[in-house]
Every structure is written in structure tokens, then in C-alpha cells.
Scaffold this active site. Structure first.
Site, PDB file in Angstrom:
ATOM      1  N   GLU A   1       0.811  -1.238   0.000  1.00 21.35           N
ATOM      2  CA  GLU A   1       0.000   0.000   0.000  1.00 21.35           C
ATOM      3  C   GLU A   1       0.835   1.275   0.000  1.00 21.35           C
ATOM      4  O   GLU A   1       0.593   2.193   0.778  1.00 21.35           O
ATOM      5  CB  GLU A   1      -0.948   0.002   1.214  1.00 21.35           C
ATOM      6  CG  GLU A   1      -1.818  -1.232   1.286  1.00 21.35           C
ATOM      7  CD  GLU A   1      -2.769  -1.244   2.494  1.00 21.35           C
ATOM      8  OE1 GLU A   1      -2.666  -0.358   3.350  1.00 21.35           O
ATOM      9  OE2 GLU A   1      -3.610  -2.152   2.557  1.00 21.35           O
TER      10      GLU A   1
ATOM     11  N   ASP B   1      -1.182  -4.306  -3.024  1.00 22.61           N
ATOM     12  CA  ASP B   1      -1.970  -3.090  -2.785  1.00 22.61           C
ATOM     13  C   ASP B   1      -3.463  -3.371  -2.982  1.00 22.61           C
ATOM     14  O   ASP B   1      -3.841  -4.391  -3.562  1.00 22.61           O
ATOM     15  CB  ASP B   1      -1.531  -1.967  -3.741  1.00 22.61           C
ATOM     16  CG  ASP B   1      -1.702  -0.573  -3.124  1.00 22.61           C
ATOM     17  OD1 ASP B   1      -2.565  -0.387  -2.241  1.00 22.61           O
ATOM     18  OD2 ASP B   1      -0.953   0.338  -3.535  1.00 22.61           O
TER      19      ASP B   1
ATOM     20  N   GLU C   1      -5.894 -11.022  -0.990  1.00 21.91           N
ATOM     21  CA  GLU C   1      -6.750 -10.769   0.191  1.00 21.91           C
ATOM     22  C   GLU C   1      -8.220 -10.708  -0.214  1.00 21.91           C
ATOM     23  O   GLU C   1      -8.944  -9.782   0.161  1.00 21.91           O
ATOM     24  CB  GLU C   1      -6.339  -9.442   0.862  1.00 21.91           C
ATOM     25  CG  GLU C   1      -4.863  -9.369   1.222  1.00 21.91           C
ATOM     26  CD  GLU C   1      -4.462  -8.096   1.963  1.00 21.91           C
ATOM     27  OE1 GLU C   1      -5.345  -7.357   2.418  1.00 21.91           O
ATOM     28  OE2 GLU C   1      -3.245  -7.857   2.086  1.00 21.91           O
TER      29      GLU C   1
HETATM   30  C1  XIL Z   1      -6.141  -6.185   8.422  1.00 18.61           C
HETATM   31  C2  XIL Z   1      -6.468  -7.329   9.367  1.00 18.61           C
HETATM   32  O1  XIL Z   1      -7.360  -8.201   8.733  1.00 18.61           O
HETATM   33  C3  XIL Z   1      -7.055  -6.793  10.648  1.00 18.61           C
HETATM   34  O2  XIL Z   1      -7.198  -7.833  11.591  1.00 18.61           O
HETATM   35  C4  XIL Z   1      -6.159  -5.698  11.231  1.00 18.61           C
HETATM   36  O3  XIL Z   1      -6.796  -5.124  12.343  1.00 18.61           O
HETATM   37  C5  XIL Z   1      -5.890  -4.616  10.199  1.00 18.61           C
HETATM   38  O4  XIL Z   1      -5.325  -5.216   9.040  1.00 18.61           O
HETATM   39  N1  XIL Z   1      -4.759  -4.717   3.751  1.00 18.61           N
HETATM   40  C6  XIL Z   1      -3.765  -5.505   4.252  1.00 18.61           C
HETATM   41  C7  XIL Z   1      -4.036  -6.355   5.434  1.00 18.61           C
HETATM   42  O5  XIL Z   1      -2.701  -5.602   3.640  1.00 18.61           O
HETATM   43  O6  XIL Z   1      -2.896  -6.525   6.232  1.00 18.61           O
HETATM   44  C8  XIL Z   1      -5.154  -5.787   6.260  1.00 18.61           C
HETATM   45  O7  XIL Z   1      -5.446  -6.714   7.308  1.00 18.61           O
HETATM   46  C9  XIL Z   1      -6.366  -5.531   5.414  1.00 18.61           C
HETATM   47  C10 XIL Z   1      -6.065  -4.533   4.344  1.00 18.61           C
END
Ligand code: XIL
Length: 391
Positions: A179, A233, A301
Site C-alpha cells: 500500500e 496493494d 486478500e
Molecule cells: C487487516 C487485518 O485483517 C485486521 O485484523 C487488522 O486489524 C488490520 O489489518 N490490507 C492488508 C491487510 O494488507 O494486512 C489488512 O489486514 C487488510 C487490508
């Protein structure tokens, strides 16, 4: 004659009744008659074994001891990402070290990584340089102003080198940088990717400047030449953010075409936190763009928000059958795209095992983003992922 007819018809009648019974039993076994449960459904990773790895996250260090969650994870997924335990705020020393010997907090991450490896799964490292979930001392002085460049550079090299070395040989890839670009980019912002970077909210960029990005990849490659190095990202279906990422990877790989045998950046991770409104075509366009760089694409994700305040703050739509159906159609649409570009996509990782432990449930959004409900029942979305073309 009566007896003869009886002995002629009875066995035949029995055979016919037996066949009817068998057909009936088989029909009951279809998803409609007797819905699959997570422990009877065909494993997702098996369905996609010829296409890409299928992953999910581990939220708690004891996940592998929780009978149901561990069962779901092992049955359906072959790749694991730690949801939080490999981020800098879990691993780096929590306060500024007094000397050059940094005391890392690896034990939770090691528990997860080793349990996953013992279960025969592959493991992804997430993440090394990020503006969030990172101790401030790595990039800032105690008063909050940026460290001088040399100190920040030394911290970057030390953190990346020592952490990558610690996990060497156990991971398939690292999300090296996460990111780095800001939101709300315009086309002109992306012509030089450096102008699209997060500014004040990125400690690394503030202290070092844009070169921190390539240096993070470079130190990671030197520490473990085998592990794949990924740029990760969100909102990469946004054409301007996609263009910034494209220009960055193209530029860095052109300037570092051969670092220990290959270009510096191995792949692009598309987080893919989608909504039921996301336009699938926008996802496809970015996959086509990234494919043209010749790097791997990982879906890192994936979740699809189907209800709640993330869709509409003032009038959050409810979670009901219509939402569940719409979500399933969206998952099917995404998987059709992933299959179409499977030669470029090495992995699809979901960000959540079930709605009960999904990050967007725990933050109160009511998003219902995963494939299983909070009681671990398979949602329509699960069946859509099992068979996107037939859904
Ligand atoms: C999130 C987790 O799922 C949560 O438990 C934490 O509180 C915050 O982070 N992008 C990412 C992840 O790269 O690491 C994030 O994960 C979600 C968005």
C-alpha cells in the site's frame, strides 16, 4: 400360472424398486437435497489444483488447535498468510533498541508458519514495509519528526535483511511493500510513480524518499534469493492506481533486470477487497495490464462485502437471501476472470475463513464478506467458487 407369474414378476419388481431407491438416495445427495458441509464439500484447493494455489489467512496463533477452523483451513486451502502476526508491529522490537542487537518477536509468527508447514501447506510472508501497523521508531524520532535519512536507511536494511533471513526457506513469497500509493490519484499523478506515493502518512517515504521501495526489494532479494518478492496493494481495479503500480514495477525491473538471476520484483499482489458493486471488467482490465509486464499476479486478500455500512453508511443494506445471491454471483464473476487469466495468476488467497472472524465483521461493518457464515455453514458464495461457470 398364478404362481409362475408371481415368480416371474417378483424378482423384476424388486430390481425396479431397488433401482428407484438408489436413484432417490443419489438425488438426496445433491446440494439441493442434502447441502454439503465444509467437511464433505470437495476441497477448493483440489478443484483449482491445475489452476492456482488457493489460500486463506490465520487469525490466531492457535488456529491450528481450533478443531473447526483448523479443519476448514486444512481441507480447503493449501496456502496460508498470517493475518497480522508477520507485520512489523508484531515482529520488530516494540521500542527503539539500545544497540545493534535487535530483539525480534518471532514466536507467534513461527508458531503459525511451522504449523502450516507441518500441515503440508505453503506460507506467504505479509508484510515488510508498510505505512500502517509499523512501530514509529523505525522511521521517526521520539518527537514524531522523520529520522535522518542514513538512520532510516540503516533501519530498513537491518529490518528487511534480518526478518527475511529468519524465515528463509520457509516461505513461497513475501509481500515486500504494501500500500505505498495514496488514494484519489489522477492520471497526471501516475506519470512518474514517485508522485503517486503516500507522503506524510508514510514514515519510510518521509525519511528516505521513493528509493525506499526498490531498496526494500533489493535487501529482501539479497537475504533470500529464492523467495518471490511481491508488491501488494488494494483498489488495483482503479485505473489510476493500477497505472501507478504498473509504472513502478516496469521502472524498477528495467533498472534492476538481474538481481541474483532475475528482475527485482517478481509479482503484483491484488488485495481484492471487493464489494458486490465492483465492476468485474475493471478487475480484468488491471489483470491484463499487469500481465503485460511479465510478472506473476497473486490475488492476495479476496473478500466481497455484501451488506452493512461499508456499502452505504447512512442506509446499510441488510444481509439477506438477495444479498447472499448477489455476493455469490460476484464471487463467480471474479473466479471466471481468474480462470481466464490463470496462466498469469499463481494464487488466490481469501481474507477470512468465515463471517464470524472476518476483519469486516470484527470492525462492526456487518459485511458478511466470506464463503462461510458465522456457524461455518457454506454460503451460496462457496458454491459459486466451487463451480463459477455452473452457478
Ligand atoms: C487487516 C487485518 O485483517 C485486521 O485484523 C487488522 O486489524 C488490520 O489489518 N490490507 C492488508 C491487510 O494488507 O494486512 C489488512 O489486514 C487488510 C487490508
Amino acid at each position: 400360472m398364478g404362481n409362475k407369474a408371481f415368480s416371474y414378476f417378483l424378482p423384476r419388481l424388486c430390481v425396479i424398486l431397488f433401482v428407484i431407491l438408489c436413484v432417490g438416495l443419489l438425488a438426496c445427495n445433491t446440494p439441493e437435497g442434502d447441502p454439503d458441509t465444509w467437511d464433505t464439500a470437495r476441497p477448493l484447493h483440489d478443484i483449482y489444483r491445475n489452476n492456482f494455489l488457493v489460500g486463506n489467512i490465520v487469525r490466531d496463533t492457535n488456529c491450528f488447535n481450533h478443531a473447526t477452523r483448523s479443519g476448514i483451513l486444512r481441507r480447503h486451502y493449501n496456502t496460508v498468510t498470517a493475518e497480522n502476526h508477520m507485520k512489523p508491529d508484531f515482529i520488530a522490537p516494540s521500542s527503539r533498541p539500545a544497540n545493534d542487537t535487535w530483539v525480534y518477536r518471532f514466536s507467534s509468527a513461527d508458531t503459525i508458519v511451522n504449523a502450516a508447514l507441518n500441515a503440508g501447506m505453503k506460507v506467504v510472508g505479509h508484510t515488510l514495509v508498510w505505512h500502517s501497523q509499523t512501530p514509529a521508531w523505525l522511521t521517526r524520532q521520539n518527537n514524531g519528526s522523520p529520522l535522518d535519512k542514513d538512520t532510516a536507511l540503516a533501519n530498513l536494511e537491518k529490518y528487511v535483511t534480518e526478518v527475511v533471513t529468519h524465515f528463509k526457506g520457509r516461505l513461497i513469497e513475501w509481500d515486500v511493500a504494501n500500500e505505498i500509493f495514496r488514494d484519489g490519484l489522477s492520471g497526471t499523478d501516475t506519470i512518474d510513480w514517485r508522485n503517486a506515493l503516500r507522503m506524510n502518512d508514510s514514515g519510510w517515504n518521509t525519511a528516505i524518499g521513493p528509493e525506499y521501495v526498490e531498496l526494500a526489494f533489493y535487501y529482501a532479494r539479497l537475504a533470500d534469493p529464492e523467495v518471490k518478492l511481491i508488491y501488494n496493494d488494494y483498489s488495483l481495479n482503479n485505473e489510476f492506481k493500477a497505472r501507478a503500480v504498473y509504472n513502478m514495477v516496469k521502472d524498477i525491473n528495467a533498472r534492476y533486470p538481474n538481481v541474483m538471476g532475475r528482475p527485482l520484483i517478481d509479482g503484483i499482489g491484488m488485495q481484492s477487497h471487493h464489494r458486490i458493486f465492483t465492476i468485474p471488467r475493471s478487475v480484468e482490465d488491471s489483470i491484463v495490464l499487469f500481465s503485460s509486464l511479465g510478472v506473476e499476479i497473486a490475488i492476495t486478500e479476496l473478500d466481497i462485502t455484501a451488506a452493512g455500512r461499508l456499502l452505504d453508511q447512512s442506509n446499510p443494506p441488510p444481509w439477506n437471501e438477495t444479498a447472499a445471491q448477489r455476493q455469490a454471483e460476484q464471487y463467480a464473476a471474479m473466479f471466471k476472470i481468474f480462470l481466464k487469466y490463470q496462466s498469469h495468476i499463481n494464487r488466490v488467497t481469501f481474507w477470512g475463513l468465515d463471517d464470524g472472524t472476518h476483519w469486516r465483521t470484527l470492525d462492526g461493518s456487518g459485511a458478511h464478506g466470506t464463503l462461510l457464515d458465522r456457524n461455518f455453514n457454506l454460503k451460496p458464495a462457496f458454491f459459486a467458487v466451487m463451480n463459477p461457470y455452473g452457478f
